[in-house]
Design a protein around this motif. Sequence first.
Motif, short mmCIF file in Angstrom:
data_model
loop_
_atom_site.label_atom_id
_atom_site.label_comp_id
_atom_site.label_asym_id
_atom_site.label_seq_id
_atom_site.Cartn_x
_atom_site.Cartn_y
_atom_site.Cartn_z
N VAL A 108 0.84 -1.21 0.00
CA VAL A 108 0.00 0.00 0.00
C VAL A 108 0.87 1.25 0.00
O VAL A 108 0.59 2.21 -0.72
CB VAL A 108 -0.95 -0.01 1.22
CG1 VAL A 108 -1.57 1.36 1.43
CG2 VAL A 108 -2.02 -1.06 1.04
N GLU A 109 1.94 1.25 0.79
CA GLU A 109 2.78 2.44 0.89
C GLU A 109 3.50 2.75 -0.42
O GLU A 109 3.89 3.90 -0.64
CB GLU A 109 3.79 2.26 2.03
CG GLU A 109 3.15 2.34 3.39
CD GLU A 109 4.15 2.19 4.51
OE1 GLU A 109 3.86 2.67 5.62
OE2 GLU A 109 5.22 1.60 4.30
N ARG A 110 3.67 1.75 -1.27
CA ARG A 110 4.29 2.01 -2.56
C ARG A 110 3.30 2.62 -3.55
O ARG A 110 3.69 3.17 -4.57
CB ARG A 110 4.87 0.71 -3.13
CG ARG A 110 6.13 0.25 -2.40
CD ARG A 110 6.83 -0.84 -3.18
NE ARG A 110 6.08 -2.10 -3.19
CZ ARG A 110 6.20 -3.05 -2.28
NH1 ARG A 110 7.04 -2.89 -1.25
NH2 ARG A 110 5.51 -4.16 -2.38
N ILE A 111 2.00 2.49 -3.25
CA ILE A 111 0.97 2.99 -4.16
C ILE A 111 0.35 4.29 -3.65
O ILE A 111 0.14 5.23 -4.40
CB ILE A 111 -0.13 1.92 -4.35
CG1 ILE A 111 0.47 0.66 -4.97
CG2 ILE A 111 -1.28 2.45 -5.19
CD1 ILE A 111 -0.49 -0.51 -4.98
N VAL A 112 0.05 4.31 -2.35
CA VAL A 112 -0.63 5.46 -1.75
C VAL A 112 0.39 6.50 -1.34
O VAL A 112 1.38 6.19 -0.69
CB VAL A 112 -1.46 5.01 -0.53
CG1 VAL A 112 -2.20 6.20 0.08
CG2 VAL A 112 -2.42 3.90 -0.91
N ARG A 113 0.14 7.74 -1.73
CA ARG A 113 1.03 8.84 -1.33
C ARG A 113 0.21 10.13 -1.31
O ARG A 113 -0.88 10.18 -1.87
CB ARG A 113 2.19 8.96 -2.31
CG ARG A 113 1.80 9.37 -3.72
CD ARG A 113 3.04 9.53 -4.59
NE ARG A 113 2.71 10.07 -5.90
CZ ARG A 113 2.38 9.36 -6.95
NH1 ARG A 113 2.30 8.04 -6.85
NH2 ARG A 113 2.13 9.95 -8.11
N PRO A 114 0.70 11.16 -0.63
CA PRO A 114 -0.06 12.41 -0.58
C PRO A 114 -0.35 12.97 -1.97
O PRO A 114 0.57 13.20 -2.76
CB PRO A 114 0.86 13.34 0.22
CG PRO A 114 1.70 12.42 1.04
CD PRO A 114 1.92 11.22 0.19
N MET A 157 -10.72 3.60 1.34
CA MET A 157 -11.02 5.02 1.55
C MET A 157 -10.28 5.56 2.78
O MET A 157 -9.70 6.66 2.75
CB MET A 157 -12.53 5.19 1.71
CG MET A 157 -13.02 6.61 1.65
SD MET A 157 -14.83 6.69 1.43
CE MET A 157 -15.42 5.87 2.93
N ALA A 158 -10.26 4.78 3.87
CA ALA A 158 -9.59 5.22 5.09
C ALA A 158 -8.09 5.33 4.89
O ALA A 158 -7.44 6.25 5.42
CB ALA A 158 -9.90 4.26 6.23
N LEU A 159 -7.50 4.41 4.13
CA LEU A 159 -6.07 4.51 3.83
C LEU A 159 -5.77 5.80 3.09
O LEU A 159 -4.75 6.46 3.34
CB LEU A 159 -5.63 3.30 3.00
CG LEU A 159 -5.51 1.98 3.75
CD1 LEU A 159 -5.29 0.83 2.77
CD2 LEU A 159 -4.36 2.03 4.76
N GLY A 160 -6.63 6.16 2.16
CA GLY A 160 -6.45 7.42 1.45
C GLY A 160 -6.54 8.62 2.37
O GLY A 160 -5.78 9.59 2.23
N VAL A 161 -7.46 8.57 3.34
CA VAL A 161 -7.59 9.67 4.30
C VAL A 161 -6.33 9.80 5.13
O VAL A 161 -5.82 10.91 5.37
CB VAL A 161 -8.82 9.44 5.21
CG1 VAL A 161 -8.84 10.47 6.34
CG2 VAL A 161 -10.11 9.53 4.40
N VAL A 162 -5.79 8.67 5.60
CA VAL A 162 -4.57 8.68 6.42
C VAL A 162 -3.42 9.32 5.66
O VAL A 162 -2.65 10.12 6.21
CB VAL A 162 -4.19 7.25 6.87
CG1 VAL A 162 -2.83 7.25 7.55
CG2 VAL A 162 -5.24 6.69 7.82
N GLU A 163 -3.29 9.01 4.39
CA GLU A 163 -2.16 9.50 3.60
C GLU A 163 -2.49 10.76 2.80
O GLU A 163 -1.67 11.19 1.98
CB GLU A 163 -1.69 8.40 2.65
CG GLU A 163 -0.94 7.29 3.35
CD GLU A 163 0.35 7.78 4.01
OE1 GLU A 163 1.27 8.22 3.30
OE2 GLU A 163 0.41 7.74 5.25
N HIS A 164 -3.69 11.33 2.99
CA HIS A 164 -4.09 12.54 2.25
C HIS A 164 -3.95 12.33 0.74
O HIS A 164 -3.41 13.18 0.03
CB HIS A 164 -3.27 13.75 2.71
CG HIS A 164 -3.46 14.11 4.15
ND1 HIS A 164 -4.57 14.77 4.62
CD2 HIS A 164 -2.68 13.87 5.24
CE1 HIS A 164 -4.46 14.93 5.92
NE2 HIS A 164 -3.34 14.38 6.33
#
Length: 202
Positions: A108-114, A157-164
């Motif tokens: 997830v951290e490799r995909i999700v970023r601010p 959705m919550a992962l996106g909120v955490v990472e803006h």
Amino acid sequence: MPNASHEAPISRIVTEVAAQFPGARISLGDMAEAFGDRAFGLLILLLCLPSLLPGMASVFGIPMLILGAQMGMGRRVPRLPAFIARQTIRREDLLRLSDASSGWIGKVERIVRPRPGFWTGPFGDRIVGWLTVYCAIMLILPGPGTNAPPAFGNIVMALGVVEHDSRTIGIGALLTFLGCLFATVVILVLLWAGTAALGWIF
């Protein structure tokens, strides 16, 4: 108590919070304080993950509903009722979220970023909040196979909120809505079938 920086990945934030609270268990109230404006996303994520397991959804549905309603009404940080703030999770379970080598967090951290955008703004936050309320209601109501689809969308959705991350929030919002719509249809069909059966019997 300093909040974790907005640029920190999920694993780093979790590790920092776990380091701030060295006890065996960490309360949701302490986590809400430590995570600041990321608390909504993280707490919803932690409450939603067990909803993928059979029989666990209704236990976490009410806290999710309260958090979602607060977010939907425009609060920037959660104000947890005492009965929710007192709930605790094991510190070792929290640390598992930060173990990138274990799998999904690292991916997830490799995909999700601010990524600033519509979904990271105030109106986007409100939509996320009310979608979380919708999801929580679907998790509380009984229905075969109706927990996983909305829960999965809400987790994204919550992962996106955490990472803006506006893009991830948008994808999660669509998945949450479709999952909740599916659950709603299943429950309505069951209610219709039950009513028809009772009418036929009596």
